[in-house]
Design a protein around this motif. Structure first.
Motif, PDB file in Angstrom:
ATOM      1  N   ARG A 151     -21.376  61.168  -7.004  1.00 23.75           N
ATOM      2  CA  ARG A 151     -20.681  61.419  -5.726  1.00 23.75           C
ATOM      3  C   ARG A 151     -21.187  60.405  -4.706  1.00 23.75           C
ATOM      4  N   LYS A 152     -20.369  60.120  -3.719  1.00 21.62           N
ATOM      5  CA  LYS A 152     -20.706  59.010  -2.815  1.00 21.62           C
ATOM      6  C   LYS A 152     -22.066  59.195  -2.139  1.00 21.62           C
ATOM      7  N   ILE A 153     -22.328  60.423  -1.670  1.00 23.89           N
ATOM      8  CA  ILE A 153     -23.593  60.641  -0.959  1.00 23.89           C
ATOM      9  C   ILE A 153     -24.782  60.556  -1.923  1.00 23.89           C
ATOM     10  N   VAL A 206     -15.305  54.327   6.166  1.00 19.29           N
ATOM     11  CA  VAL A 206     -15.764  55.720   6.089  1.00 19.29           C
ATOM     12  C   VAL A 206     -15.134  56.346   4.850  1.00 19.29           C
ATOM     13  N   LYS A 207     -16.005  56.898   3.991  1.00 18.45           N
ATOM     14  CA  LYS A 207     -15.494  57.457   2.724  1.00 18.45           C
ATOM     15  C   LYS A 207     -15.976  58.898   2.571  1.00 18.45           C
ATOM     16  N   PRO A 208     -15.067  59.844   2.520  1.00 20.20           N
ATOM     17  CA  PRO A 208     -15.471  61.244   2.352  1.00 20.20           C
ATOM     18  C   PRO A 208     -16.205  61.444   1.024  1.00 20.20           C
ATOM     19  N   GLN A 213      -9.723  57.908  -5.356  1.00 19.83           N
ATOM     20  CA  GLN A 213      -8.407  57.278  -5.234  1.00 19.83           C
ATOM     21  C   GLN A 213      -8.062  56.939  -3.784  1.00 19.83           C
ATOM     22  N   GLY A 214      -9.094  56.580  -3.023  1.00 22.83           N
ATOM     23  CA  GLY A 214      -8.869  56.153  -1.645  1.00 22.83           C
ATOM     24  C   GLY A 214      -8.617  57.296  -0.675  1.00 22.83           C
ATOM     25  N   ASP A 215      -8.712  58.523  -1.194  1.00 22.40           N
ATOM     26  CA  ASP A 215      -8.394  59.700  -0.390  1.00 22.40           C
ATOM     27  C   ASP A 215      -9.297  59.804   0.855  1.00 22.40           C
ATOM     28  N   VAL A 239     -20.668  56.296   5.468  1.00 23.53           N
ATOM     29  CA  VAL A 239     -20.084  55.198   6.218  1.00 23.53           C
ATOM     30  C   VAL A 239     -20.838  53.944   5.788  1.00 23.53           C
ATOM     31  N   GLN A 240     -20.076  52.912   5.535  1.00 23.97           N
ATOM     32  CA  GLN A 240     -20.652  51.747   4.857  1.00 23.97           C
ATOM     33  C   GLN A 240     -20.191  50.468   5.543  1.00 23.97           C
ATOM     34  N   GLU A 241     -21.044  49.471   5.509  1.00 19.98           N
ATOM     35  CA  GLU A 241     -20.624  48.180   6.028  1.00 19.98           C
ATOM     36  C   GLU A 241     -19.446  47.695   5.181  1.00 19.98           C
ATOM     37  N   TYR A 242     -18.391  47.270   5.834  1.00 17.36           N
ATOM     38  CA  TYR A 242     -17.201  46.808   5.112  1.00 17.36           C
ATOM     39  C   TYR A 242     -17.407  45.346   4.727  1.00 17.36           C
ATOM     40  N   ILE A 243     -17.112  45.026   3.480  1.00 16.49           N
ATOM     41  CA  ILE A 243     -17.257  43.639   3.017  1.00 16.49           C
ATOM     42  C   ILE A 243     -16.012  42.872   3.477  1.00 16.49           C
ATOM     43  N   CYS A 244     -16.217  42.028   4.488  1.00 12.25           N
ATOM     44  CA  CYS A 244     -15.055  41.398   5.146  1.00 12.25           C
ATOM     45  C   CYS A 244     -14.552  40.161   4.419  1.00 12.25           C
ATOM     46  N   LEU A 252      -4.952  37.677  -2.612  1.00 10.46           N
ATOM     47  CA  LEU A 252      -5.048  39.136  -2.604  1.00 10.46           C
ATOM     48  C   LEU A 252      -6.480  39.588  -2.872  1.00 10.46           C
ATOM     49  N   LYS A 253      -6.856  40.688  -2.223  1.00  8.73           N
ATOM     50  CA  LYS A 253      -8.143  41.314  -2.513  1.00  8.73           C
ATOM     51  C   LYS A 253      -7.998  42.065  -3.846  1.00  8.73           C
ATOM     52  N   PHE A 254      -9.042  42.080  -4.637  1.00  5.35           N
ATOM     53  CA  PHE A 254      -9.010  42.837  -5.896  1.00  5.35           C
ATOM     54  C   PHE A 254     -10.402  43.363  -6.181  1.00  5.35           C
ATOM     55  N   LEU A 300      -7.492  48.281   0.650  1.00  5.29           N
ATOM     56  CA  LEU A 300      -7.974  49.164  -0.428  1.00  5.29           C
ATOM     57  C   LEU A 300      -7.318  48.760  -1.745  1.00  5.29           C
ATOM     58  N   THR A 301      -8.137  48.604  -2.760  1.00  2.00           N
ATOM     59  CA  THR A 301      -7.620  48.100  -4.033  1.00  2.00           C
ATOM     60  C   THR A 301      -7.185  49.224  -4.982  1.00  2.00           C
ATOM     61  N   ASN A 302      -7.318  50.477  -4.535  1.00  2.00           N
ATOM     62  CA  ASN A 302      -7.003  51.588  -5.443  1.00  2.00           C
ATOM     63  C   ASN A 302      -5.598  51.454  -6.041  1.00  2.00           C
ATOM     64  N   TYR A 303      -5.569  51.580  -7.359  1.00  2.00           N
ATOM     65  CA  TYR A 303      -4.289  51.551  -8.080  1.00  2.00           C
ATOM     66  C   TYR A 303      -3.391  52.678  -7.581  1.00  2.00           C
ATOM     67  N   LEU A 398     -19.296  49.100  -5.484  1.00  2.00           N
ATOM     68  CA  LEU A 398     -18.574  49.992  -4.574  1.00  2.00           C
ATOM     69  C   LEU A 398     -18.837  51.439  -4.947  1.00  2.00           C
ATOM     70  N   GLU A 399     -18.658  51.737  -6.210  1.00  2.00           N
ATOM     71  CA  GLU A 399     -18.944  53.102  -6.635  1.00  2.00           C
ATOM     72  C   GLU A 399     -18.980  53.204  -8.154  1.00  2.00           C
ATOM     73  N   VAL A 400     -19.491  54.348  -8.608  1.00  2.00           N
ATOM     74  CA  VAL A 400     -19.530  54.620 -10.048  1.00  2.00           C
ATOM     75  C   VAL A 400     -18.669  55.859 -10.287  1.00  2.00           C
TER      76      VAL A 400
HETATM   77  P1  ADP Z   1     -12.513  55.949  -3.951  1.00  2.05           P
HETATM   78  O1  ADP Z   1     -13.408  56.726  -4.845  1.00  2.05           O
HETATM   79  O2  ADP Z   1     -11.781  56.855  -3.013  1.00  2.05           O
HETATM   80  O3  ADP Z   1     -11.636  55.004  -4.680  1.00  2.05           O
HETATM   81  P2  ADP Z   1     -14.112  53.642  -3.187  1.00  2.05           P
HETATM   82  O4  ADP Z   1     -15.511  53.646  -2.764  1.00  2.05           O
HETATM   83  O5  ADP Z   1     -13.834  53.097  -4.549  1.00  2.05           O
HETATM   84  O6  ADP Z   1     -13.498  55.106  -3.018  1.00  2.05           O
HETATM   85  O7  ADP Z   1     -13.279  52.812  -2.143  1.00  2.05           O
HETATM   86  C1  ADP Z   1     -11.882  52.646  -2.239  1.00  2.05           C
HETATM   87  C2  ADP Z   1     -11.522  51.195  -2.042  1.00  2.05           C
HETATM   88  O8  ADP Z   1     -11.955  50.758  -0.764  1.00  2.05           O
HETATM   89  C3  ADP Z   1     -12.212  50.267  -3.023  1.00  2.05           C
HETATM   90  O9  ADP Z   1     -11.498  50.172  -4.206  1.00  2.05           O
HETATM   91  C4  ADP Z   1     -12.243  48.976  -2.248  1.00  2.05           C
HETATM   92  O10 ADP Z   1     -11.050  48.274  -2.351  1.00  2.05           O
HETATM   93  C5  ADP Z   1     -12.410  49.435  -0.815  1.00  2.05           C
HETATM   94  N1  ADP Z   1     -13.830  49.442  -0.414  1.00  2.05           N
HETATM   95  C6  ADP Z   1     -14.717  50.439  -0.602  1.00  2.05           C
HETATM   96  N2  ADP Z   1     -15.905  50.139  -0.061  1.00  2.05           N
HETATM   97  C7  ADP Z   1     -15.795  48.926   0.474  1.00  2.05           C
HETATM   98  C8  ADP Z   1     -16.679  48.080   1.181  1.00  2.05           C
HETATM   99  N3  ADP Z   1     -17.916  48.445   1.461  1.00  2.05           N
HETATM  100  N4  ADP Z   1     -16.212  46.877   1.576  1.00  2.05           N
HETATM  101  C9  ADP Z   1     -14.942  46.491   1.312  1.00  2.05           C
HETATM  102  N5  ADP Z   1     -14.054  47.264   0.666  1.00  2.05           N
HETATM  103  C10 ADP Z   1     -14.448  48.470   0.243  1.00  2.05           C
END
Ligand code: ADP
Length: 670
Positions: A151-153, A206-208, A213-215, A239-244, A252-254, A300-303, A398-400
């Motif tokens: 989980r994210k936290i 900010v990620k709950p 799936q980006g929810d 809440v996380q620093e966004y990779i700009c 495209l971002k991927f 957001l790259t979520n499919y 980003l996450e597992v």
């Molecule tokens: P979820 O479990 O809801 O998919 P993620 O942590 O994977 O949550 O984040 C969703 C999307 O947001 C990622 O696929 C990515 O594209 C974007 N993202 C997440 N964290 C970052 C970050 N720190 N910097 C840039 N983009 C991010």
């Protein structure tokens, strides 16, 4: 769909294992940190980059022509006519991975039980968690506690503990804060960083917690933009620093979804799939501004989100479209002159380090659900690692995902409002190979055969050496002619741990702290340490002295345990969780070894504790022998885990610490 055996298109990168040595997608043998990739066997190299690949065509062939269709040979009939018995797999809980699992089982000629079985199966394939079914034997494809751990936290906390110890090694995870409790810290740190560098114009994401799936995800420019009204309290988040400045392909971002097999926790065994998926945004990327912050198809790259964009491109080709193979990206990068070997090596490091951060708590869950000495299954698990590449190709985690999607179909809108599930060749190519090869690696029959072979080979030392050197893929080649292994492509999963253990073992400090924690847990099945257990730990490791009284020990316990329990992580049990114990341990280490860097303080204290416990065990052994000799001895040796009951923990936890006790502890506080 490509015909079986058709050469991949373009620069044919889709199957890394088939590339000649040095090609972008072919992992090599050197360890990470030395510009290396996962291993490829000579057999793989010898195949060249065209023709039937290790991951794609065979399964298509299996599907299309029934090449590995069940019942053709082997199986129970096989067992009856003298061939080896087939491995049995309960797929009744497989959920969305069922289709890919079925294809894998057909290829392996294993026996599927889609509705379960009265007799035990060798393998249970669960779609969600370890607890999908009560299993007492065989193997399950989930570890207890994994869903909670990623989980994210929880993941952020686990990585942060490692960042405290090894900041440089763990700089692949964006700076994160946990909401709501760290909101003031988030505000203060951002203000401080902005003050020290006025040109810094950050964006945050900010990620709950527990979202997927980006929810519920959104971007902000300032801490004050966090949707405070009620939601911060009601929904914990990271809440996380966004990779700009991510790496872009076709503007495209991927991101990359890599599949990792945690084959065993003890000893630690990790495999990485040589190919993964790249999921693309569907709007050209621009660095975040107040105007574009809300454009999810850009950021957001979520499919699951981008599939709803009119720009989403379904493609049967691994090199194009909104979902491609990772190897096709590597090929593209290589043609631009990028050092993809170094990239692979960095990815391997990231994966190993992340799993090292997760294992301590996983072991606590494991011993709780499958206590030593009780009948229970063994576990393995396929994890999905989501990775973003920076412009300089540095991979960032980003996450597992504990349950990465194993769907091999996607929804297609045939006409407005009319959807149909259609096969997705890119998903099938990657995912079937991962499931099939996971099964090959955990194959219980293979273990039996190996044991038999080892017994035979004990009499032929040279042959044994050759077999061991060949590794898993090599061993596959040793299979009998009728074995499906002989017809299968070489493994798409490559071992990275213990293969590279020497380079990473020094990071496994929290694992050793967890071993101490588990030793003092006392009651089987618990995940939290009671006050008596904590006192016993202090006493047995000789950590209390005139400067640090047992009263201070109690206050340390109460103080840290209260704080962790107030964070609302797990109210099911009272007591000290592992993370709280780790904090207490770091505190004790800082007190005892003041001048060293934190990781050395912690390592020194672990050595100190382990030495004392080893000496204690030695004394107990002698004492035990003495007891046997003096059969009627009245005073037995005391055990570490005093008979703890939840009731025994309660009085101390509920006792209000007097201010004098707090003064006492704080005067010794690190
Ligand atoms: P979820 O479990 O809801 O998919 P993620 O942590 O994977 O949550 O984040 C969703 C999307 O947001 C990622 O696929 C990515 O594209 C974007 N993202 C997440 N964290 C970052 C970050 N720190 N910097 C840039 N983009 C991010």
């Amino acid at each position: 769909m490509e015909p079986a055996g058709a050469p991949p298109q373009g620069c044919a990168p889709a199957r890394e294992a088939e590339e000649p040595p040095g090609s972008p997608a072919l992992p090599a043998e050197e360890p990470p940190g030395e510009g290396a990739l996962p291993a490829a066997t000579g057999r793989e190299r010898g195949r060249g980059c065209r023709g039937a690949g290790p991951q794609g065509p065979p399964e298509r062939a299996a599907r299309g022509r029934g090449r590995w269709a069940p019942g053709r040979r082997g199986g129970e009939e096989g067992a009856r006519d003298g061939r080896r018995p087939r491995v049995t797999v309960d797929s009744s809980k497989a959920k969305t991975s069922l289709e890919a699992l079925k294809i894998s089982l057909r290829q392996l000629r294993w026996r599927e039980f889609p509705f379960g079985r009265r007799l035990p199966c060798d393998i249970y394939w669960h779609g969600v968690s370890f607890h999908d079914n009560d299993i007492f034997s065989g193997q399950v494809n989930k570890f207890p506690g994994m869903t909670e751990m990623v989980r994210k936290i929880t993941l952020s906390r686990a990585v942060r503990t490692m960042q405290d110890l090894f900041p440089l090694e763990y700089n692949f995870y964006p700076r994160s804060w946990i909401l709501p409790e760290e909101f003031p810290l988030f505000v203060a740190e951002v203000r401080m960083m902005k003050d020290s560098d006025p040109s810094w114009k950050p964006t945050f994401i900010v990620k709950p917690d527990g979202g997927c799936q980006g929810d519920g995800i959104y971007l902000i420019k300032d801490p004050s933009d966090i949707r405070l009204a009620g939601s911060i309290q009601s929904r914990p988040a990271v809440v996380q620093e966004y990779i700009c400045k991510p790496l872009l392909v076709d503007k495209l971002k991927f991101d990359i979804r890599l599949y990792v097999l945690l084959k065993s926790l003890e000893p630690l065994e990790i495999y990485i799939a040589k190919d993964g998926l790249s999921r693309f945004c569907t709007e050209p990327y621009q660095e975040p501004t107040l105007k574009n912050l809300h454009q999810v198809f850009m950021h957001l790259t979520n499919y699951s989100l981008n599939i709803h964009s009119g720009n989403f491109i379904h493609s049967d080709n691994a090199n194009t479209g909104s979902k491609r193979t990772f190897s096709s990206i590597l090929c593209k990068l290589s043609s631009r002159g990028a050092d993809v070997k170094k990239l692979w090596s960095d990815i391997i490091s990231l994966v190993i380090k992340t799993i090292i951060a997760l294992t301590p708590e996983l072991k606590v869950y494991y011993q709780s659900d499958i206590p030593a000495g009780k009948p229970g299954p063994t576990c393995f698990q396929i994890l999905g690692f989501d990775i973003l590449l920076l412009k300089n190709l540095k991979p960032m985690l980003l996450e597992v995902n504990a349950n990465p999607s194993m769907r091999i179909e996607h929804e297609q809108e045939l006409s407005p409002g009319v959807f149909e599930n259609v096969p997705s060749p890119v998903d099938e190519e990657v995912k079937v190979a991962v499931i099939r090869d996971t099964l090959r690696l955990v194959d219980p029959q293979k273990k039996k055969r190996k044991d038999t072979q080892c017994q035979t080979l004990e009499h032929v030392p040279e042959a044994k050496e050759e077999l061991l050197e060949a590794g898993p893929a090599g061993r596959a080649e040793c299979d009998t002619p009728q074995s499906p292994e002989a017809e299968l492509p070489s493994l798409c999963l490559k071992q990275v741990f213990p293969k590279y253990a020497k380079q990473f073992n020094y990071l496994r400090l929290v694992d050793r702290v967890a071993a101490l924690f588990i030793r003092f847990l006392g009651v089987k099945g618990t995940t939290k340490l009671g006050p008596t257990g904590f006192r016993t730990f202090i006493r047995n490791c000789k950590l209390s002295n005139s400067n640090f009284s047992m009263a201070s020990v109690d206050i340390l316990y109460i103080d840290i345990t209260r704080r962790w329990n107030s964070m609302g992580i797990d109210h099911k049990e009272s007591g000290m969780c592992l993370q709280a114990f780790v904090e207490a341990f770091f505190c004790l280490a800082q007190k005892k070894y003041k001048s060293l860097p934190l990781h050395e303080q912690v390592a020194s204290l672990i050595d100190f504790c382990e030495d004392h416990l080893a000496a204690l065990d030695e004394r107990r052994l002698v004492c035990g022998r003495g007891l046997v000799e003096r059969r009627n001895a009245v005073v037995p040796c005391q055990s570490d885990g005093l008979p703890l009951t939840p009731a025994a923990h309660a009085p101390l936890l509920h006792r209000t610490a007097t201010s004098s006790k707090f003064t006492d502890y704080r005067s010794h506080r690190c």
